[in-house]
Scaffold this active site. Structure first.
Site, mmCIF file in Angstrom:
data_model
loop_
_atom_site.group_PDB
_atom_site.id
_atom_site.type_symbol
_atom_site.label_atom_id
_atom_site.label_comp_id
_atom_site.label_asym_id
_atom_site.label_seq_id
_atom_site.Cartn_x
_atom_site.Cartn_y
_atom_site.Cartn_z
ATOM 1 C CB SER A 153 -0.965 -0.030 1.223
ATOM 2 O OG SER A 153 -0.118 -0.172 2.428
ATOM 3 C CG HIS A 204 -3.937 -1.045 -0.970
ATOM 4 N ND1 HIS A 204 -4.451 0.426 -0.972
ATOM 5 C CD2 HIS A 204 -3.521 -1.312 0.177
ATOM 6 C CE1 HIS A 204 -4.311 0.773 0.413
ATOM 7 N NE2 HIS A 204 -3.851 -0.526 0.981
ATOM 8 C CE LYS A 218 -6.994 0.381 2.697
ATOM 9 N NZ LYS A 218 -6.449 -0.370 3.271
HETATM 10 C C1 LIG Z 1 -6.123 -0.836 4.856
HETATM 11 C C2 LIG Z 1 -5.348 -2.172 4.935
HETATM 12 C C3 LIG Z 1 -5.900 -3.138 5.681
HETATM 13 C C4 LIG Z 1 -6.930 -2.886 6.928
HETATM 14 O O1 LIG Z 1 -8.352 -2.550 6.381
HETATM 15 P P1 LIG Z 1 -9.292 -1.785 7.358
HETATM 16 O O2 LIG Z 1 -10.485 -2.122 6.640
HETATM 17 O O3 LIG Z 1 -8.939 -0.403 7.030
HETATM 18 O O4 LIG Z 1 -8.915 -2.080 8.748
HETATM 19 C C5 LIG Z 1 -5.415 -4.401 5.963
HETATM 20 N N1 LIG Z 1 -4.269 -4.601 4.943
HETATM 21 C C6 LIG Z 1 -4.024 -3.898 4.148
HETATM 22 C C7 LIG Z 1 -2.789 -4.436 3.139
HETATM 23 C C8 LIG Z 1 -4.511 -2.575 4.002
HETATM 24 O O5 LIG Z 1 -4.051 -1.525 3.051
#
Ligand SMILES: *Cc1c(COP(=O)(O)O)cnc(C)c1O
Length: 383
Positions: free
Chosen positions: A173, A201, A231
């Site tokens: 990310s 992502h 996301k």
């Molecule tokens: C954002 C993210 C998470 C966490 O997800 P949330 O729903 O925001 O808690 C987990 N793994 C990765 C790779 C992320 O980028």
């Protein structure tokens, strides 16, 4: 606490919350009424503000604002099951299980599945929630160099004994690197390991129809898909998509699932509607994001990757202070981008992290690129 905070401040690592009133997926106001263009969200398809998504959430509020308890204790809104079934179908797995966040999904799987005597092989740049899940596991964790398949193989050969798990971000990310999935699948097959891919992502962004990293490589031998609804789906929540057996096991053994309240119906309804939009229009969303990435990379020469397949565009600044100053100058000019500093990224690789979305208009893309270039050139902090 105070001395640690002072130390953070001195290192340019102090974290602050910026309150923002969002009026669209790409625009918001602060408390002083200043308007900002947003190049810092993970709302890659702009679905958080899609009228159909908002309408679905509004309708579902009539089922109550909260779920009233954990799935097991209080019973669960029907819509959670529907969402799980459609997620499983989209990811091509037998089943799926929802968690309250993606963070909890990672902690929930890694703390419950690997047992004492097992070994988890984890990429050095995996997301914090994977690292924390490894810490909570009874299994031992072996960290391999970022995307280095030779290092991983050496470590797989060296460790035997219990079951082996390989865990990786699908898309990293902070750099926008896509994991080398075909090589990971070969290694997992050779060494009989279980492969977990956190595609937070990748969903909605990678692959012809936005199904994620596995579709991008046409490489589907992934045992456990972990992801988030927060996301590209614009809502909140995490999921694990895997076999029926794994999901049933997690439902019985995973503490973040068992001991936390279920997602509210309105949040699930928003995610489900977003997922249906993605299914209906995935190819056009993916194409639009690709166009926007190409535009930004053409316009902003300091972006450190030339043709990234995902809309995470880093501009490396070296020091934390430089990243902070660059981001502050952009904010002053009306553009919000993230300054990402160690320990979130390795020492010496502080950066601006810019995200473009399918929701940005051509005019917004142009303004964003102009501000990044102008403020980058003015910068007195450049080496
Ligand atoms: C954002 C993210 C998470 C966490 O997800 P949330 O729903 O925001 O808690 C987990 N793994 C990765 C790779 C992320 O980028």
């Amino acid at each position: 606490m105070n001395s640690r905070l002072a130390q953070r401040q001195a290192q340019g690592r102090f974290r602050r919350i910026r309150d923002l009133h969002m009026i669209s997926s790409t625009c918001g106001y602060d408390r002083q009424g200043r308007r900002y263009l947003l190049f810092n969200t993970n709302d890659y398809l702009g679905l958080s503000h899609h009228p159909l998504v908002q309408a679905a959430a509004r309708r579902a509020v009539t089922d109550g604002c909260g779920a009233g308890g954990s799935r097991l204790l209080a019973g669960a809104p029907f819509i959670l099951r529907e969402l799980e079934e459609e997620l499983a179908d989209f990811k091509g797995t037998e089943a799926a299980l929802l968690f309250s966040t993606g963070y909890m999904a990672n902690v929930g799987v890694l703390s419950a599945l690997p047992q004492a005597g097992d070994v988890i092989f984890s990429d050095a740049l995996n997301h914090a929630s994977i690292i924390d899940g490894c810490r909570m596991s009874r299994a031992r964790t072996v960290v391999y160099a970022h995307m280095d398949m030779d290092d991983l193989e050496k470590k797989l050969q060296h460790e035997s004994g219990g079951r082996r798990y390989i865990v990786t971000d699908g898309v990293f990310s902070m750099d926008g690197h896509v994991c080398p999935l075909p090589a990971l699948v070969r290694l997992k097959q050779t060494y009989g390991a279980v492969l977990l891919v956190d595609d937070a992502h990748g969903l909605g962004v990678l692959g012809k129809s936005g199904r994620g990293t596995a579709e991008y490589f046409a490489c589907h031998d992934v045992d456990i898909h972990i992801g988030t609804l927060s996301k590209s789906l614009g809502a909140l929540g995490g999921y694990v998509a895997a076999s029926e057996a794994i999901c049933r096991y997690l439902q019985n053994e995973s503490r973040p699932f068992i001991f936390s309240t279920a997602l509210p119906p309105a949040v699930a309804a928003a995610a489900l509607t977003a997922l249906r939009l993605l299914r209906a229009q995935g190819a056009s969303y993916v194409a639009q994001i690709r166009d926007h990435i190409a535009y930004m990379c053409r316009q902003v020469p300091t972006i450190s990757q030339r043709q990234p397949p995902v809309p995470v565009l880093p501009i490396l600044t070296g020091s934390s202070a430089a990243a902070m100053q660059y981001a502050a100058a952009c904010a002053e000019a009306g553009l919000l981008v993230s300054a990402v500093r160690p320990p979130t990224v390795p020492e010496g690789t502080a950066r601006l992290r810019i995200t473009v979305t399918a929701g940005h208009t051509p005019d917004e893309l142009r303004r964003g690129a102009d501000i990044l270039n102008e403020q980058g050139e003015k910068a007195t902090w450049k080496q």
